[in-house]
Design a protein around this motif. Sequence first.
Motif, PDB file in Angstrom:
ATOM      1  N   ASN A 202     -17.648  23.585 -37.120  1.00 21.95           N
ATOM      2  CA  ASN A 202     -17.487  22.236 -37.349  1.00 21.95           C
ATOM      3  C   ASN A 202     -18.075  21.566 -36.509  1.00 21.95           C
ATOM      4  OD1 ASN A 202     -15.530  22.441 -39.733  1.00 21.95           O
ATOM      5  ND2 ASN A 202     -13.963  23.181 -38.247  1.00 21.95           N
ATOM      6  N   LYS A 203     -18.109  21.825 -35.405  1.00 20.31           N
ATOM      7  CA  LYS A 203     -19.091  20.956 -34.185  1.00 20.31           C
ATOM      8  C   LYS A 203     -20.550  21.274 -34.808  1.00 20.31           C
ATOM      9  CE  LYS A 203     -19.464  18.630 -30.451  1.00 20.31           C
ATOM     10  NZ  LYS A 203     -18.943  17.319 -30.474  1.00 20.31           N
ATOM     11  N   ALA A 204     -21.207  22.083 -35.096  1.00 20.99           N
ATOM     12  CA  ALA A 204     -22.510  22.149 -35.546  1.00 20.99           C
ATOM     13  C   ALA A 204     -22.747  21.157 -36.673  1.00 20.99           C
ATOM     14  CB  ALA A 204     -22.772  23.563 -35.967  1.00 20.99           C
ATOM     15  N   CYS A 205     -21.784  20.977 -37.810  1.00 19.49           N
ATOM     16  CA  CYS A 205     -21.925  20.346 -38.842  1.00 19.49           C
ATOM     17  C   CYS A 205     -21.933  18.935 -38.423  1.00 19.49           C
ATOM     18  CB  CYS A 205     -20.654  20.699 -39.871  1.00 19.49           C
ATOM     19  SG  CYS A 205     -21.033  22.225 -40.649  1.00 19.49           S
ATOM     20  N   GLU A 206     -20.949  18.273 -37.455  1.00 22.46           N
ATOM     21  CA  GLU A 206     -21.129  17.134 -36.733  1.00 22.46           C
ATOM     22  C   GLU A 206     -22.259  16.733 -36.196  1.00 22.46           C
ATOM     23  OE1 GLU A 206     -17.447  17.126 -34.164  1.00 22.46           O
ATOM     24  OE2 GLU A 206     -16.122  17.516 -35.712  1.00 22.46           O
ATOM     25  N   ILE A 207     -22.894  17.509 -35.481  1.00 22.04           N
ATOM     26  CA  ILE A 207     -24.227  17.389 -34.875  1.00 22.04           C
ATOM     27  C   ILE A 207     -25.108  17.185 -35.770  1.00 22.04           C
ATOM     28  CG2 ILE A 207     -25.863  18.441 -33.176  1.00 22.04           C
ATOM     29  CD1 ILE A 207     -23.477  19.846 -31.728  1.00 22.04           C
ATOM     30  N   LEU A 208     -25.319  17.867 -36.907  1.00 26.35           N
ATOM     31  CA  LEU A 208     -26.535  17.625 -37.768  1.00 26.35           C
ATOM     32  C   LEU A 208     -26.060  16.662 -38.837  1.00 26.35           C
ATOM     33  CD1 LEU A 208     -28.773  18.852 -39.175  1.00 26.35           C
ATOM     34  CD2 LEU A 208     -27.169  20.484 -40.773  1.00 26.35           C
ATOM     35  N   GLN A 209     -24.843  16.262 -38.855  1.00 27.86           N
ATOM     36  CA  GLN A 209     -24.605  14.974 -39.218  1.00 27.86           C
ATOM     37  C   GLN A 209     -25.116  13.572 -38.600  1.00 27.86           C
ATOM     38  OE1 GLN A 209     -23.270  14.204 -42.678  1.00 27.86           O
ATOM     39  NE2 GLN A 209     -24.316  12.445 -42.157  1.00 27.86           N
ATOM     40  N   PHE A 210     -24.780  13.881 -37.420  1.00 29.11           N
ATOM     41  CA  PHE A 210     -25.263  12.728 -36.337  1.00 29.11           C
ATOM     42  C   PHE A 210     -26.605  12.746 -36.414  1.00 29.11           C
ATOM     43  CE2 PHE A 210     -27.306  12.380 -32.029  1.00 29.11           C
ATOM     44  CZ  PHE A 210     -27.052  10.969 -31.818  1.00 29.11           C
ATOM     45  N   LYS A 211     -27.545  13.833 -36.565  1.00 35.04           N
ATOM     46  CA  LYS A 211     -28.835  13.688 -36.597  1.00 35.04           C
ATOM     47  C   LYS A 211     -29.574  13.071 -37.919  1.00 35.04           C
ATOM     48  CE  LYS A 211     -33.260  14.323 -35.802  1.00 35.04           C
ATOM     49  NZ  LYS A 211     -33.849  15.431 -35.801  1.00 35.04           N
ATOM     50  N   LEU A 212     -28.883  13.476 -39.037  1.00 33.40           N
ATOM     51  CA  LEU A 212     -29.135  12.904 -40.285  1.00 33.40           C
ATOM     52  C   LEU A 212     -28.781  11.370 -40.341  1.00 33.40           C
ATOM     53  CD1 LEU A 212     -27.359  15.667 -42.527  1.00 33.40           C
ATOM     54  CD2 LEU A 212     -29.732  14.993 -42.459  1.00 33.40           C
ATOM     55  N   ASP A 213     -27.685  10.868 -39.682  1.00 36.62           N
ATOM     56  CA  ASP A 213     -27.293   9.507 -39.497  1.00 36.62           C
ATOM     57  C   ASP A 213     -28.550   8.767 -38.697  1.00 36.62           C
ATOM     58  OD1 ASP A 213     -24.849   9.852 -40.886  1.00 36.62           O
ATOM     59  OD2 ASP A 213     -23.786  10.008 -38.994  1.00 36.62           O
ATOM     60  N   ILE A 214     -29.097   9.351 -37.672  1.00 34.50           N
ATOM     61  CA  ILE A 214     -30.051   8.658 -36.763  1.00 34.50           C
ATOM     62  C   ILE A 214     -31.222   8.409 -37.909  1.00 34.50           C
ATOM     63  CG2 ILE A 214     -31.809   9.120 -35.172  1.00 34.50           C
ATOM     64  CD1 ILE A 214     -29.290   8.897 -33.667  1.00 34.50           C
ATOM     65  N   LEU A 215     -31.741   9.425 -38.770  1.00 36.14           N
ATOM     66  CA  LEU A 215     -33.045   9.372 -39.431  1.00 36.14           C
ATOM     67  C   LEU A 215     -32.522   8.150 -40.647  1.00 36.14           C
ATOM     68  CD1 LEU A 215     -34.057  13.010 -39.796  1.00 36.14           C
ATOM     69  CD2 LEU A 215     -35.092  11.254 -38.366  1.00 36.14           C
ATOM     70  N   TRP A 216     -31.554   8.298 -41.181  1.00 41.64           N
ATOM     71  CA  TRP A 216     -31.051   7.392 -41.960  1.00 41.64           C
ATOM     72  C   TRP A 216     -31.004   5.925 -41.728  1.00 41.64           C
ATOM     73  CZ3 TRP A 216     -30.292   8.751 -47.060  1.00 41.64           C
ATOM     74  CH2 TRP A 216     -29.848   7.905 -48.316  1.00 41.64           C
ATOM     75  N   THR A 217     -30.593   5.680 -40.595  1.00 42.53           N
ATOM     76  CA  THR A 217     -30.336   4.330 -40.035  1.00 42.53           C
ATOM     77  C   THR A 217     -31.481   3.675 -39.572  1.00 42.53           C
ATOM     78  OG1 THR A 217     -28.128   4.850 -38.804  1.00 42.53           O
ATOM     79  CG2 THR A 217     -29.424   3.047 -37.804  1.00 42.53           C
ATOM     80  N   MET A 218     -32.711   4.558 -39.031  1.00 41.36           N
ATOM     81  CA  MET A 218     -34.135   4.141 -39.208  1.00 41.36           C
ATOM     82  C   MET A 218     -34.492   3.555 -40.354  1.00 41.36           C
ATOM     83  SD  MET A 218     -35.480   7.319 -36.652  1.00 41.36           S
ATOM     84  CE  MET A 218     -37.152   6.718 -36.943  1.00 41.36           C
ATOM     85  N   CYS A 219     -34.354   4.187 -41.406  1.00 38.23           N
ATOM     86  CA  CYS A 219     -34.633   3.721 -42.844  1.00 38.23           C
ATOM     87  C   CYS A 219     -33.869   2.472 -43.110  1.00 38.23           C
ATOM     88  CB  CYS A 219     -34.583   4.822 -43.892  1.00 38.23           C
ATOM     89  SG  CYS A 219     -35.573   6.286 -43.604  1.00 38.23           S
ATOM     90  N   ASP A 220     -32.619   2.421 -42.587  1.00 44.98           N
ATOM     91  CA  ASP A 220     -31.998   1.213 -42.880  1.00 44.98           C
ATOM     92  C   ASP A 220     -32.835  -0.061 -42.396  1.00 44.98           C
ATOM     93  OD1 ASP A 220     -29.934   2.249 -44.574  1.00 44.98           O
ATOM     94  OD2 ASP A 220     -28.582   2.567 -42.902  1.00 44.98           O
ATOM     95  N   ALA A 221     -33.136  -0.004 -41.140  1.00 43.93           N
ATOM     96  CA  ALA A 221     -33.716  -1.018 -40.523  1.00 43.93           C
ATOM     97  C   ALA A 221     -35.024  -1.506 -41.168  1.00 43.93           C
ATOM     98  CB  ALA A 221     -34.003  -0.666 -38.969  1.00 43.93           C
ATOM     99  N   LEU A 222     -35.747  -0.295 -41.404  1.00 45.38           N
ATOM    100  CA  LEU A 222     -37.182  -0.582 -42.190  1.00 45.38           C
ATOM    101  C   LEU A 222     -36.888  -1.334 -43.374  1.00 45.38           C
ATOM    102  CD1 LEU A 222     -38.870   2.665 -41.232  1.00 45.38           C
ATOM    103  CD2 LEU A 222     -39.706   0.591 -40.927  1.00 45.38           C
ATOM    104  N   TYR A 223     -35.776  -0.818 -44.348  1.00 48.85           N
ATOM    105  CA  TYR A 223     -35.315  -1.278 -45.419  1.00 48.85           C
ATOM    106  C   TYR A 223     -34.997  -2.777 -45.444  1.00 48.85           C
ATOM    107  CZ  TYR A 223     -33.310  -1.673 -50.347  1.00 48.85           C
ATOM    108  OH  TYR A 223     -32.831  -1.966 -51.495  1.00 48.85           O
ATOM    109  N   LEU A 224     -34.357  -3.351 -44.538  1.00 51.81           N
ATOM    110  CA  LEU A 224     -33.931  -4.724 -44.014  1.00 51.81           C
ATOM    111  C   LEU A 224     -35.119  -5.481 -43.843  1.00 51.81           C
ATOM    112  CD1 LEU A 224     -30.599  -4.204 -42.282  1.00 51.81           C
ATOM    113  CD2 LEU A 224     -30.669  -5.499 -44.435  1.00 51.81           C
ATOM    114  N   ALA A 225     -35.785  -5.142 -42.974  1.00 53.88           N
ATOM    115  CA  ALA A 225     -37.029  -5.883 -42.507  1.00 53.88           C
ATOM    116  C   ALA A 225     -38.059  -6.248 -43.616  1.00 53.88           C
ATOM    117  CB  ALA A 225     -37.411  -5.120 -41.136  1.00 53.88           C
TER     118      ALA A 225
END
Length: 247
Positions: A200-223
Amino acid sequence: MNKLLNKKDFEDKLRSMGSMYHIHHPFHIRMYKGECTKEEIQGWVANRFYYQSAIPIKDAAIMSNNPPIEHRRKWIQRIVDHDSVGGGIEAWLELGVAVGLKKEDLLSHKFVLPGVRFAVDAYINFARRASWKEASMSSLTEMFAPQIHQQRLDTWPKHYPWIKDDGLRYFQKRLKEARRDVEHGLEITIEEFNTVDLQNKACEILQFKLDILWTMCDALYLAYQLKRPPYFNIKDINAKRTIITSK
């Protein structure tokens, strides 16, 4: 998960999280459909370079947390891949020049959006603080990377012919490297995350990394797509911000 998965099912579970990979973000969908403007492509390249520059720093942080020697010997190749002469950092600079950016602007990170900076810095700080096992398995987003690299190689020459061909070397280079890195990352994850709590911890960590990459795209999409760069509604402050704009 409330029961321990066998190795195959655990790997399948991790791979299924690719449905949240940033290849599915609206910004990326527009990119591979050929709908991005030159300004958007340049903004993505410039901001993504901040992430690329962080990769060897992240990997050095993992090394500093003292993984066993057999894993250190494999992991150091990742630093070489990105930070050596002709490596990933140089290949991304070539991409920057190919899309019309100045190398010195990329190296200064003058176009990096605050949201991208915060996301990437969070990833580096995680790698520094986490155990080597946790930090290393966060790199498993590489499982999904060959598809996105191949997508760019297949679509960019057709949709963005103004980008010089030699700028695509990074994507070609990473096709093979990413697959090799995934083999090592999965080896560590499947062997070391071997209880229900750890899986379960491994899935949480992978989700964290996916969130990092998605958040970067969110910033680009807004700007760049919604035209809402940082402080867009505060005229005096926004005038001092540096962001790539159409000419």
